[in-house]
Design a protein around this motif. Structure first.
Motif: not given
Length: 323
Positions: A185-197
């Motif tokens: 996964l290193r070097g890949h752009r990850l898409i996820g939740y805004i942590p504080e939300m």
């Protein structure tokens, strides 16, 4: 003079919403009318029911004592409406469901379509919000949650399990080396939740990936999925969203997956309302049926060699095929 149901309904709305404007919105009447109804009820009972402040309306002791009686009247009216409308097995009237946006976007549309096809006089409202619904404030008639509520006079039914899988668009995967393990996964752009939300601990999975903050983020899982579908990077997606989507492919199968559950959450008093109980039965059955179809589709995708980035483990294949 006994208070009218119209005034008690307005009282409950203000008690639950905390302001005249919010109560008016929920009842589809203007705030001035809400204020007049509250004043009329207070005058008739000879007691102040709310403490007014710049921050909103808070219940007085008298108001707190009135709430359970007003809720009894609310249930009685719901049962009366149920008796009048309940002719045969056909359902009618409005039902509002609160659901996480991923469930509402990818799973509920097919389920709801089947229900209203069978019950054309039924009005179904799906409120898709990335947060937990407050049924005690009557934000919805019932809600689908990803964890069991800890407080409130609620009934909870486990509906079905689902999985969160790493995925990406086939276009994205065609331009990168094979992804066979978490280290890749290193070097890949990850898409996820805004942590504080993140609104539920069941959605907090970044530590499993060794990631503190995703490079692309949204409070909506549906938006995250569409970002990945556009080729922006890797996303943790619902298995039922991936099923049948030929533009997307799961990765790290057997190396990364999270099992989660959907729960149907209802107000305890609504068990007496046959219309809502019958709708809940149809909803649960429909969701289970759709999940079975999704699992079958995912199995077929894997069996045809469409999945990228590694093979399923035998254990996961067997568990999927038996659900």
């Amino acid at each position: 003079m006994a208070p009218s149901w119209d005034d008690l309904k307005v009282f409950l709305a203000v008690a639950r919403q905390g302001s005249l404007s919010a109560a008016g919105t929920s009842l589809a009447i203007d705030p001035a009318t809400v204020g007049r109804r509250v004043a009329r009820l207070e005058a008739g009972l000879g007691a102040a029911l709310f403490l007014k402040s710049p921050h909103g309306y808070a219940l007085t002791e008298a108001g707190e004592r009135l709430v359970p009686h007003a809720e009894e009247a609310e249930q009685a009216m719901a049962c009366a409406e149920d008796a009048v409308r309940g002719q045969g097995d056909r359902l009618s009237g409005a039902v509002r469901i609160g659901a996480p946006d991923g469930c509402a976007s990818f799973l509920l549309p097919r389920v709801v379509a089947e229900i209203v096809a069978e019950h054309p006089a039924l009005e179904v409202q799906v409120v898709a919000l990335p947060r937990i619904f407050n049924l005690n404030r009557r934000e919805a008639d019932m809600a689908i949650g990803v964890s069991m509520p800890a407080v409130g006079r609620l009934t909870v039914q486990k509906i079905v399990d689902y999985r969160l899988l790493m995925a990406a668009s086939r276009r994205y995967l065609a331009g990168v080396p094979p992804i066979r393990g978490l280290a890749d996964l290193r070097g890949h752009r990850l898409i996820g939740y805004i942590p504080e939300m993140i609104f539920d601990k069941e959605l907090d999975y970044l530590d499993r990936l060794g990631v503190e903050r995703p490079q692309l983020a949204s409070n909506s899982s549906a938006v995250q999925y569409q970002m990945a579908r556009a080729g922006a990077g890797l996303v943790v997606a619902h298995d039922f969203a991936l099923a049948g989507d030929t533009a997307m492919a799961p990765v790290l199968e057997g190396a990364f997956e999270l099992k989660r559950y959907f729960y149907l959450i209802r107000h305890a008093d609504d068990a007496r309302v046959r219309r809502l109980s019958r709708f809940a039965e149809l909803l649960v059955a429909g969701m289970r049926r759709e999940m079975a179809h999704a699992r079958q589709a995912l199995t077929q995708m894997a069996g045809s060699g469409n999945a990228e980035g590694g093979n399923k483990t035998k254990e996961f294949e067997e568990e999927t095929s038996t659900k």
